[in-house]
Design an enzyme around this catalytic site. Structure first.
Site, short mmCIF file in Angstrom:
data_model
loop_
_atom_site.label_atom_id
_atom_site.label_comp_id
_atom_site.label_asym_id
_atom_site.label_seq_id
_atom_site.Cartn_x
_atom_site.Cartn_y
_atom_site.Cartn_z
N HIS A 31 0.81 -1.00 0.01
CA HIS A 31 0.01 0.02 0.02
C HIS A 31 0.88 1.27 0.10
O HIS A 31 2.20 1.19 -0.10
CB HIS A 31 -0.82 0.07 1.10
CG HIS A 31 -0.18 -0.40 2.65
ND1 HIS A 31 0.66 0.52 3.31
CD2 HIS A 31 -0.23 -1.26 3.63
CE1 HIS A 31 1.16 0.15 4.00
NE2 HIS A 31 0.71 -0.95 4.48
N HIS A 34 4.14 1.32 2.24
CA HIS A 34 5.38 0.60 1.70
C HIS A 34 5.89 1.45 0.33
O HIS A 34 7.11 1.75 0.41
CB HIS A 34 4.74 -0.79 0.97
CG HIS A 34 4.29 -1.54 2.21
ND1 HIS A 34 2.91 -1.90 2.09
CD2 HIS A 34 4.93 -2.38 2.93
CE1 HIS A 34 2.82 -2.76 2.90
NE2 HIS A 34 3.73 -3.18 3.49
P1 AMP Z 1 4.92 -5.02 6.57
O1 AMP Z 1 4.74 -5.42 5.01
O2 AMP Z 1 3.61 -4.67 7.10
O3 AMP Z 1 5.64 -5.96 7.16
O4 AMP Z 1 5.59 -3.46 6.32
C1 AMP Z 1 6.61 -3.37 5.66
C2 AMP Z 1 7.30 -2.10 6.14
O5 AMP Z 1 6.52 -0.98 5.83
C3 AMP Z 1 7.63 -1.86 7.57
O6 AMP Z 1 8.83 -1.20 7.93
C4 AMP Z 1 6.24 -1.12 8.07
O7 AMP Z 1 6.73 -0.34 9.46
C5 AMP Z 1 6.23 -0.41 6.77
N1 AMP Z 1 4.85 0.21 6.82
C6 AMP Z 1 3.65 -0.60 7.07
N2 AMP Z 1 2.65 0.28 7.06
C7 AMP Z 1 3.07 1.55 6.87
C8 AMP Z 1 2.52 2.98 6.99
N3 AMP Z 1 0.95 3.18 7.05
N4 AMP Z 1 3.12 3.98 6.94
C9 AMP Z 1 4.58 3.77 6.81
N5 AMP Z 1 5.35 2.66 6.66
C10 AMP Z 1 4.51 1.61 6.71
#
Ligand code: AMP
Length: 277
Positions: A31, A34
């Site tokens: 999203h 990311h």
């Molecule tokens: P995930 O795929 O959920 O493991 O997230 C991958 C990376 O994206 C991690 O470093 C998360 O902290 C970051 N991330 C997830 N959601 C958000 C968001 N809404 N804003 C900024 N970074 C995000």
């Protein structure tokens, strides 16, 4: 844009990159949150590598590993226009082959908050992130403030294990109404989508109170608790007002502090946080 899976493919792709490399680790189902990390890496590094891996070792036995949303084709089409050099999509067998037995564990700061609700979660996170760092050998790695404790734990691991890379933490990207973007928001249907705003509202109310002069951490925690408890679709797991670096609960907010919470909206577990000071 190339996609690599095995370690030999990864090594060949990595050796072809000359100059600074930024890594954006993700679990996919991408999203805008990311994509903001990828854009920042693109702006700061000569090369950008994105990893997509739903890491089984960071999910507990009763968590949503098998239901975690996945759509690699869609993810690749979102990444393609951003100028990424290659995407690493290891399989569980590549990361944890038969006979695997080495783990990375950070101690005190993994115990409160998420660690208290999700035993073993951070052991899985730090192990996989160390393996991603070793595989990609980045100069910078990009993480979101959305997962506040995760970025604190990873910065600790990087210091403790002498990784020679810089951890860059990017701000939380939100929907127009304030809901923090998350792959798990896909699960929010009907009234639960509206109810999920309770996290943003509770954090905003506590921040307002703080800005009006309230420095008692307990008063801020109580404010957040009251707002969550008033939402019939929400079940609070924890609210916290902690020291930003140690993650220990505060009595008084003096320096930089972290307001954070985990809340179940129906069956969907959401986390969010604000920084104070
Ligand atoms: P995930 O795929 O959920 O493991 O997230 C991958 C990376 O994206 C991690 O470093 C998360 O902290 C970051 N991330 C997830 N959601 C958000 C968001 N809404 N804003 C900024 N970074 C995000």
């Amino acid at each position: 844009m190339r996609t690599v899976t095995t370690l030999p493919e990864l090594r060949t792709a990595r050796l072809s990159l000359k100059g600074t490399v930024g890594l954006v680790p993700t679990m996919g189902y991408l999203h805008e949150g990311h994509l903001s990390l990828i854009r920042q890496a693109r702006a700061e590094c000569e090369h950008v590598v994105v990893s997509i891996f739903v890491n089984p070792t960071q999910f507990g036995p009763n968590e949503d590993l098998s239901k975690y949303p996945r759509d690699l084709e869609r993810d690749l089409s979102l990444i393609e226009p951003l100028g990424v050099d290659f995407v690493w999509t290891p399989t569980a067998e590549v990361m944890y082959p038969t006979g695997y037995q080495t783990w990375v564990e950070v101690e005190a700061i993994t115990r409160p908050l998420e660690g208290s609700m999700r035993p073993g979660h951070f052991k899985g996170v730090t192990t996989v992130v160390a393996k991603l760092f070793n595989g990609v050998q980045p100069h910078k790695a990009y993480f979101g403030q959305k997962d506040a404790q995760q970025q604190t734990v990873i910065r600790q691991m990087v210091r403790d294990l002498n990784f020679t890379l810089e951890v860059v933490v990017c701000p939380t990207v939100r929907e127009a109404d304030g809901l923090a973007m998350s792959s798990r928001n896909k699960y929010l249907e009907g009234e639960n989508r509206q109810a999920a705003l309770v996290l943003f509202h509770a954090l905003s109310a506590a921040k307002d109170l703080y800005e009006k002069g309230e420095k008692s951490a307990e008063a801020l925690r109580t404010k957040m608790k009251e707002i969550i408890e008033a939402e019939p679709h929400a079940r609070m797991q924890y609210v916290s007002c902690a020291d930003f670096d140690t993650l220990e609960e505060l009595e008084q907010v003096k320096g930089k502090a972290l307001l954070s919470m985990a809340v179940l909206i129906g069956k969907t577990r959401l986390i969010d946080n604000f920084i104070l000071g």
